[in-house]
Design a protein around this motif. Structure first.
Motif, PDB file in Angstrom:
ATOM      1  N   MET A   1       0.821  -1.187   0.000  1.00 25.54           N
ATOM      2  CA  MET A   1       0.000   0.000   0.000  1.00 25.54           C
ATOM      3  C   MET A   1       0.869   1.258   0.000  1.00 25.54           C
ATOM      4  N   LYS A   2       2.031   1.194   0.608  1.00 29.82           N
ATOM      5  CA  LYS A   2       2.910   2.359   0.690  1.00 29.82           C
ATOM      6  C   LYS A   2       3.484   2.726  -0.676  1.00 29.82           C
ATOM      7  N   SER A   3       3.669   1.740  -1.555  1.00 30.73           N
ATOM      8  CA  SER A   3       4.226   2.041  -2.878  1.00 30.73           C
ATOM      9  C   SER A   3       3.187   2.680  -3.803  1.00 30.73           C
ATOM     10  N   LEU A   4       1.938   2.617  -3.434  1.00 34.56           N
ATOM     11  CA  LEU A   4       0.878   3.236  -4.239  1.00 34.56           C
ATOM     12  C   LEU A   4       0.743   4.732  -3.972  1.00 34.56           C
ATOM     13  N   ALA A   5       1.273   5.205  -2.879  1.00 33.46           N
ATOM     14  CA  ALA A   5       1.102   6.612  -2.489  1.00 33.46           C
ATOM     15  C   ALA A   5       1.624   7.587  -3.554  1.00 33.46           C
ATOM     16  N   PRO A   6       2.837   7.417  -4.094  1.00 37.95           N
ATOM     17  CA  PRO A   6       3.283   8.363  -5.131  1.00 37.95           C
ATOM     18  C   PRO A   6       2.408   8.320  -6.379  1.00 37.95           C
ATOM     19  N   PHE A   7       1.943   7.145  -6.738  1.00 38.07           N
ATOM     20  CA  PHE A   7       1.068   7.002  -7.908  1.00 38.07           C
ATOM     21  C   PHE A   7      -0.250   7.738  -7.682  1.00 38.07           C
ATOM     22  N   ILE A   8      -0.828   7.587  -6.503  1.00 35.61           N
ATOM     23  CA  ILE A   8      -2.098   8.244  -6.185  1.00 35.61           C
ATOM     24  C   ILE A   8      -1.919   9.761  -6.156  1.00 35.61           C
ATOM     25  N   VAL A   9      -0.794  10.221  -5.616  1.00 35.00           N
ATOM     26  CA  VAL A   9      -0.526  11.662  -5.577  1.00 35.00           C
ATOM     27  C   VAL A   9      -0.393  12.222  -6.989  1.00 35.00           C
ATOM     28  N   MET A  10       0.296  11.509  -7.864  1.00 34.21           N
ATOM     29  CA  MET A  10       0.453  11.975  -9.251  1.00 34.21           C
ATOM     30  C   MET A  10      -0.902  12.028  -9.963  1.00 34.21           C
ATOM     31  N   ILE A  11      -1.737  11.033  -9.744  1.00 30.10           N
ATOM     32  CA  ILE A  11      -3.075  11.029 -10.356  1.00 30.10           C
ATOM     33  C   ILE A  11      -3.890  12.211  -9.829  1.00 30.10           C
ATOM     34  N   ALA A  12      -3.807  12.467  -8.524  1.00 31.70           N
ATOM     35  CA  ALA A  12      -4.549  13.586  -7.935  1.00 31.70           C
ATOM     36  C   ALA A  12      -4.067  14.918  -8.507  1.00 31.70           C
ATOM     37  N   ILE A  13      -2.767  15.056  -8.703  1.00 32.30           N
ATOM     38  CA  ILE A  13      -2.227  16.293  -9.283  1.00 32.30           C
ATOM     39  C   ILE A  13      -2.714  16.467 -10.714  1.00 32.30           C
ATOM     40  N   LEU A  14      -2.693  15.401 -11.509  1.00 28.11           N
ATOM     41  CA  LEU A  14      -3.152  15.485 -12.897  1.00 28.11           C
ATOM     42  C   LEU A  14      -4.641  15.813 -12.982  1.00 28.11           C
ATOM     43  N   ILE A  15      -5.437  15.220 -12.117  1.00 27.89           N
ATOM     44  CA  ILE A  15      -6.870  15.515 -12.103  1.00 27.89           C
ATOM     45  C   ILE A  15      -7.099  16.969 -11.703  1.00 27.89           C
ATOM     46  N   SER A  16      -6.373  17.442 -10.705  1.00 27.93           N
ATOM     47  CA  SER A  16      -6.517  18.834 -10.277  1.00 27.93           C
ATOM     48  C   SER A  16      -6.145  19.803 -11.386  1.00 27.93           C
ATOM     49  N   LEU A  17      -5.043  19.526 -12.076  1.00 27.88           N
ATOM     50  CA  LEU A  17      -4.637  20.388 -13.187  1.00 27.88           C
ATOM     51  C   LEU A  17      -5.680  20.398 -14.296  1.00 27.88           C
ATOM     52  N   SER A  18      -6.228  19.243 -14.615  1.00 28.29           N
ATOM     53  CA  SER A  18      -7.229  19.197 -15.683  1.00 28.29           C
ATOM     54  C   SER A  18      -8.498  19.944 -15.282  1.00 28.29           C
ATOM     55  N   VAL A  19      -8.907  19.846 -14.016  1.00 28.13           N
ATOM     56  CA  VAL A  19     -10.092  20.584 -13.557  1.00 28.13           C
ATOM     57  C   VAL A  19      -9.833  22.081 -13.628  1.00 28.13           C
ATOM     58  N   ILE A  20      -8.660  22.516 -13.225  1.00 29.84           N
ATOM     59  CA  ILE A  20      -8.328  23.940 -13.276  1.00 29.84           C
ATOM     60  C   ILE A  20      -8.333  24.444 -14.714  1.00 29.84           C
ATOM     61  N   ILE A  21      -7.767  23.670 -15.630  1.00 36.18           N
ATOM     62  CA  ILE A  21      -7.743  24.075 -17.044  1.00 36.18           C
ATOM     63  C   ILE A  21      -9.154  24.174 -17.609  1.00 36.18           C
ATOM     64  N   VAL A  22     -10.014  23.213 -17.280  1.00 38.88           N
ATOM     65  CA  VAL A  22     -11.385  23.238 -17.789  1.00 38.88           C
ATOM     66  C   VAL A  22     -12.147  24.438 -17.224  1.00 38.88           C
ATOM     67  N   VAL A  23     -11.968  24.727 -15.944  1.00 36.26           N
ATOM     68  CA  VAL A  23     -12.670  25.863 -15.336  1.00 36.26           C
ATOM     69  C   VAL A  23     -12.218  27.173 -15.974  1.00 36.26           C
ATOM     70  N   ILE A  24     -10.924  27.328 -16.203  1.00 34.58           N
ATOM     71  CA  ILE A  24     -10.407  28.565 -16.804  1.00 34.58           C
ATOM     72  C   ILE A  24     -10.894  28.714 -18.242  1.00 34.58           C
ATOM     73  N   THR A  25     -10.869  27.638 -19.019  1.00 36.37           N
ATOM     74  CA  THR A  25     -11.329  27.745 -20.411  1.00 36.37           C
ATOM     75  C   THR A  25     -12.831  27.999 -20.493  1.00 36.37           C
ATOM     76  N   ASN A  26     -13.607  27.391 -19.594  1.00 36.78           N
ATOM     77  CA  ASN A  26     -15.047  27.672 -19.573  1.00 36.78           C
ATOM     78  C   ASN A  26     -15.314  29.125 -19.211  1.00 36.78           C
ATOM     79  N   TYR A  27     -14.558  29.654 -18.259  1.00 37.35           N
ATOM     80  CA  TYR A  27     -14.723  31.053 -17.875  1.00 37.35           C
ATOM     81  C   TYR A  27     -14.406  31.975 -19.051  1.00 37.35           C
ATOM     82  N   ASN A  28     -13.296  31.705 -19.725  1.00 38.08           N
ATOM     83  CA  ASN A  28     -12.926  32.539 -20.873  1.00 38.08           C
ATOM     84  C   ASN A  28     -13.968  32.463 -21.986  1.00 38.08           C
TER      85      ASN A  28
END
Length: 110
Positions: A1-28
């Protein structure tokens, strides 16, 4: 379970970035549409479709919240390495997240 932590963090970062990009483009896009002088019916349909993203963010927020609660429960739950218990616990908590979102949307439409 400990080796999954970096993978989960990277997925969370990618999802956060994609949500931010979608929100900014929708606003524009909304800003450009509203700055246009003549708005016809097709523009109102586009604007209404863009506002549905808020419920998507709510859905994923609830699902991730329940998934996180499931991971916390797994940390305190004693289990063997070869048992499918962690998968079942995570499935139950994610399903609870989906059901919570479903009932919230069902009650909101009433």
């Amino acid at each position: 379970m400990k080796s999954l932590a970096p993978f989960i963090v990277m997925i969370a970062i990618l999802i956060s970035l994609s949500v931010i990009i979608v929100v900014i483009t929708n606003y524009n896009l909304k800003k450009k549409i509203l700055n246009k002088e003549n708005i016809d019916d097709k523009m109102y349909i586009i604007l209404n479709n863009l506002t549905g993203f808020n419920t998507e963010m709510l859905k994923w927020g609830i699902i991730l919240l329940f998934g996180g609660i499931g991971l916390i429960v797994l940390e305190f739950l004693p289990h063997d390495e070869n048992t499918p218990l962690p998968y079942g616990v995570m499935a139950v908590f994610v399903a609870l997240g989906f059901l919570t979102y479903y009932f919230m949307m069902k009650n909101q439409k009433k």
